[in-house]
Design a protein around this motif. Structure first.
Motif, PDB file in Angstrom:
ATOM      1  N   MET A 143     -16.100  21.975  34.218  1.00 18.26           N
ATOM      2  CA  MET A 143     -16.345  23.274  34.854  1.00 18.26           C
ATOM      3  C   MET A 143     -15.634  23.233  36.196  1.00 18.26           C
ATOM      4  N   SER A 144     -15.486  24.390  36.806  1.00 21.87           N
ATOM      5  CA  SER A 144     -14.725  24.407  38.050  1.00 21.87           C
ATOM      6  C   SER A 144     -15.592  23.922  39.215  1.00 21.87           C
ATOM      7  N   ARG A 145     -14.979  23.733  40.333  1.00 21.76           N
ATOM      8  CA  ARG A 145     -15.705  23.158  41.460  1.00 21.76           C
ATOM      9  C   ARG A 145     -16.788  24.100  41.995  1.00 21.76           C
ATOM     10  N   THR A 146     -16.557  25.391  41.905  1.00 22.18           N
ATOM     11  CA  THR A 146     -17.530  26.338  42.469  1.00 22.18           C
ATOM     12  C   THR A 146     -18.934  26.137  41.898  1.00 22.18           C
ATOM     13  N   PRO A 147     -19.119  26.235  40.581  1.00 24.24           N
ATOM     14  CA  PRO A 147     -20.487  26.038  40.074  1.00 24.24           C
ATOM     15  C   PRO A 147     -20.976  24.604  40.283  1.00 24.24           C
ATOM     16  N   LEU A 148     -20.045  23.650  40.243  1.00 24.07           N
ATOM     17  CA  LEU A 148     -20.473  22.268  40.442  1.00 24.07           C
ATOM     18  C   LEU A 148     -21.045  22.058  41.837  1.00 24.07           C
ATOM     19  N   ARG A 149     -20.414  22.664  42.814  1.00 23.64           N
ATOM     20  CA  ARG A 149     -20.927  22.563  44.174  1.00 23.64           C
ATOM     21  C   ARG A 149     -22.332  23.151  44.267  1.00 23.64           C
ATOM     22  N   GLU A 150     -22.551  24.233  43.542  1.00 16.33           N
ATOM     23  CA  GLU A 150     -23.890  24.827  43.569  1.00 16.33           C
ATOM     24  C   GLU A 150     -24.913  23.893  42.937  1.00 16.33           C
ATOM     25  N   VAL A 151     -24.483  23.209  41.897  1.00  7.75           N
ATOM     26  CA  VAL A 151     -25.367  22.210  41.293  1.00  7.75           C
ATOM     27  C   VAL A 151     -25.713  21.133  42.317  1.00  7.75           C
ATOM     28  N   LEU A 152     -24.716  20.669  43.035  1.00  8.40           N
ATOM     29  CA  LEU A 152     -24.964  19.625  44.043  1.00  8.40           C
ATOM     30  C   LEU A 152     -25.900  20.135  45.133  1.00  8.40           C
ATOM     31  N   GLN A 153     -25.700  21.371  45.547  1.00  7.19           N
ATOM     32  CA  GLN A 153     -26.580  21.953  46.562  1.00  7.19           C
ATOM     33  C   GLN A 153     -28.026  21.938  46.079  1.00  7.19           C
ATOM     34  N   ARG A 154     -28.190  22.283  44.819  1.00  9.54           N
ATOM     35  CA  ARG A 154     -29.561  22.293  44.287  1.00  9.54           C
ATOM     36  C   ARG A 154     -30.132  20.894  44.226  1.00  9.54           C
ATOM     37  N   LEU A 155     -29.305  19.948  43.802  1.00  8.52           N
ATOM     38  CA  LEU A 155     -29.786  18.569  43.744  1.00  8.52           C
ATOM     39  C   LEU A 155     -30.164  18.091  45.140  1.00  8.52           C
ATOM     40  N   GLN A 156     -29.430  18.555  46.125  1.00  4.74           N
ATOM     41  CA  GLN A 156     -29.803  18.209  47.493  1.00  4.74           C
ATOM     42  C   GLN A 156     -31.180  18.777  47.827  1.00  4.74           C
ATOM     43  N   GLY A 157     -31.386  20.041  47.443  1.00  8.67           N
ATOM     44  CA  GLY A 157     -32.669  20.669  47.699  1.00  8.67           C
ATOM     45  C   GLY A 157     -33.814  19.919  47.048  1.00  8.67           C
ATOM     46  N   GLU A 158     -33.561  19.323  45.903  1.00  7.46           N
ATOM     47  CA  GLU A 158     -34.602  18.601  45.178  1.00  7.46           C
ATOM     48  C   GLU A 158     -34.731  17.162  45.659  1.00  7.46           C
ATOM     49  N   GLY A 159     -33.821  16.729  46.517  1.00  6.43           N
ATOM     50  CA  GLY A 159     -33.921  15.384  47.078  1.00  6.43           C
ATOM     51  C   GLY A 159     -33.160  14.320  46.298  1.00  6.43           C
ATOM     52  N   TYR A 160     -32.382  14.729  45.310  1.00  9.36           N
ATOM     53  CA  TYR A 160     -31.618  13.757  44.532  1.00  9.36           C
ATOM     54  C   TYR A 160     -30.387  13.274  45.294  1.00  9.36           C
ATOM     55  N   VAL A 161     -29.750  14.183  46.015  1.00 12.73           N
ATOM     56  CA  VAL A 161     -28.536  13.818  46.744  1.00 12.73           C
ATOM     57  C   VAL A 161     -28.647  14.286  48.188  1.00 12.73           C
ATOM     58  N   VAL A 162     -27.826  13.712  49.024  1.00 13.25           N
ATOM     59  CA  VAL A 162     -27.708  14.193  50.399  1.00 13.25           C
ATOM     60  C   VAL A 162     -26.253  14.603  50.614  1.00 13.25           C
ATOM     61  N   MET A 163     -26.059  15.678  51.354  1.00 14.65           N
ATOM     62  CA  MET A 163     -24.708  16.163  51.598  1.00 14.65           C
ATOM     63  C   MET A 163     -24.465  16.211  53.097  1.00 14.65           C
ATOM     64  N   SER A 164     -23.234  15.906  53.473  1.00 22.71           N
ATOM     65  CA  SER A 164     -22.888  16.066  54.884  1.00 22.71           C
ATOM     66  C   SER A 164     -21.581  16.836  54.985  1.00 22.71           C
ATOM     67  N   GLU A 165     -21.505  17.623  56.021  1.00 17.45           N
ATOM     68  CA  GLU A 165     -20.391  18.542  56.231  1.00 17.45           C
ATOM     69  C   GLU A 165     -19.041  17.836  56.105  1.00 17.45           C
ATOM     70  N   ASN A 166     -18.182  18.373  55.298  1.00 18.89           N
ATOM     71  CA  ASN A 166     -16.819  17.855  55.142  1.00 18.89           C
ATOM     72  C   ASN A 166     -16.764  16.419  54.635  1.00 18.89           C
ATOM     73  N   ARG A 167     -17.871  15.931  54.141  1.00 19.99           N
ATOM     74  CA  ARG A 167     -17.864  14.548  53.692  1.00 19.99           C
ATOM     75  C   ARG A 167     -18.554  14.381  52.344  1.00 19.99           C
ATOM     76  N   GLY A 168     -18.803  15.497  51.694  1.00 15.06           N
ATOM     77  CA  GLY A 168     -19.264  15.457  50.322  1.00 15.06           C
ATOM     78  C   GLY A 168     -20.690  14.993  50.110  1.00 15.06           C
ATOM     79  N   ALA A 169     -21.005  14.751  48.862  1.00 19.02           N
ATOM     80  CA  ALA A 169     -22.373  14.422  48.462  1.00 19.02           C
ATOM     81  C   ALA A 169     -22.490  12.959  48.081  1.00 19.02           C
ATOM     82  N   LYS A 170     -23.641  12.386  48.383  1.00 19.08           N
ATOM     83  CA  LYS A 170     -23.968  11.025  47.983  1.00 19.08           C
ATOM     84  C   LYS A 170     -25.294  11.060  47.251  1.00 19.08           C
ATOM     85  N   VAL A 171     -25.478  10.134  46.329  1.00 20.66           N
ATOM     86  CA  VAL A 171     -26.800   9.963  45.733  1.00 20.66           C
ATOM     87  C   VAL A 171     -27.746   9.487  46.830  1.00 20.66           C
TER      88      VAL A 171
END
Lengths: 234, 234
Positions: free
Chosen positions: A39-67
């Motif tokens: 899938m394209s990056r747009t929906p994937l980013r939204e998935v990551l945002q949600r995972l962040q909200g649920e506490g699965y991942v942490v995201m930092s500005e301009n530095r992407g997502a980490k588990v």
DNA sequence: TGTATACATATTGTATACGATTGACGAGGC
DNA sequence: GCCTCGTCAATCGTATACAATATGTATACA
């Protein structure tokens, strides 16, 4: 190659994080994942945002997502908080359970038992996760649910990393956990709040002891010399 | 027209939701908001996703985002859960507070006092929100923090909707809240766990009583007839 | 008059292209 | 030889265009 829908992608990432297939602290590359899930990056980013909200991942500005990581502070807080939340959730589940949820719970317990019998550790951990998540939804308390969900993420990941299939008593402990689940189901169905709190705390103790024994195993023999002599004597 | 950065947009939406400028259940239109904040829909959607993760909004597939509602079930759960979480947070804050956080807390209290003195109800509610959020971060417990954050969202919104500036004792109650904050700061600084729990529960009682009195005011006089006569007599 | 269906419109979801930021590597100066 | 600065590659962030889905409305038929 299979094409994933957004919620499938969400579930798969949750699953991979819980099973430590994606280990704590692991860097999540957007383009890589978007290609993996086709899938394209747009929906994937939204998935990551949600995972962040649920506490699965942490995201930092301009530095992407980490588990989400599991450092020593997280562990300390976890052991401090878990029993209180679990016990309260269990009590509320007793009060608010619905027949449909009870069916779900029994079904989840079946899956857990099945996974244990077939010695599939990862599957058992996920089934166990699901079991306790259902107890959580029975409690019908969005506030505590937010805590529980985060506790469960770390609990399930710890169970995975602290699992020693070779240990002699490990199999017995898991069987005991199955029994405890059965007792909890009965108590919830009967609406016996005090009992389900007790059972939950016992269940917690079992899990905690197992993890503690992994972190703090029996020390090696101090008397190395005689140990060496013993070997030479063979 | 001002151009917003993403985090400004996030903060502004939080603020508008907390102040019930965006009322519970309000439909959030993506194109409208993206125009309002003069950014494209892509980053705005990510902001909404994050707000969902924090419990400010709820989203449903193909049907957009709504401000999280506050129905009767939410209220019930809120009153059931808040004192326990608040008390636990306060105790942990006592144990883990840092000097920098204490400074923040005192600063937040200053802002709260200032807003109250200038009779700015919305600003006071937001400053109060901030005060308790800092206590939360002092506790350094990500799990409970997840509950606290959600409780606070609803608490702040309720305070706003249940506020009667005309009520004679309302001003006094707010002044009492200021005193309680001061006492809590002192107790946290001194590390007196038992005391801060007491103070927190008193603080909660004050807030709860105020809200309860709004929901369940003194009943109207039953003796309508004589009331009517009285008016005619004027 | 009530209901169902089809079309129109509005809104959300996704892909792609481009711009912005970060971090690494190497050249040049001190 | 070491430090600093600049360029380059990689990755993240944003805008825009287009596709998919839901909702409202009008019209036909019972």
């Amino acid at each position: 190659m299979k094409s994933f829908t957004k919620s499938e992608c969400l579930n798969d990432l949750r699953r991979r994080i819980l099973s430590t297939d994606l280990s704590p602290g692991h860097d999540l590359d957007e383009s890589g994942l978007s290609e993996y899930y086709s899938m394209s990056r747009t929906p994937l980013r939204e998935v990551l945002q949600r995972l962040q909200g649920e506490g699965y991942v942490v995201m930092s500005e301009n530095r992407g997502a980490k588990v989400a990581s599991m450092d020593i502070n997280v562990l300390r807080t976890f052991f401090q908080t878990a029993p209180m939340v679990y016990a309260n959730i269990a009590r509320l589940a007793c009060e608010n359970r619905t027949p449909a949820e009870l069916d779900d719970l029994k079904h989840a317990q079946m899956n857990f038992t099945k996974a244990v019998k077939s010695s599939d550790a990862a599957e058992a951990a996920l089934a166990n996760h699901k079991f306790h998540a259902i107890v959580g939804s029975m409690a019908a308390n969005t506030y505590l649910m937010a805590s529980l969900a985060r506790l469960q993420i770390d609990h399930t990941r710890m169970s995975q990393t602290f699992y020693r299939p070779s240990a002699p008593d490990e199999a017995m402990l898991v069987l005991k956990a199955i029994e405890q689940h059965d007792a909890m189901i009965a108590a919830i169905e009967a609406g016996e709040g005090a009992l389900v709190i007790d059972l939950t705390l016992q269940h917690w103790d079992l899990s905690r002891d197992r993890m503690e024994r992994y972190v703090r195993p029996d020390p090696l023999p101090v008397d190395i010399i005689s140990f060496k002599d013993q070997r030479d004597a063979i």
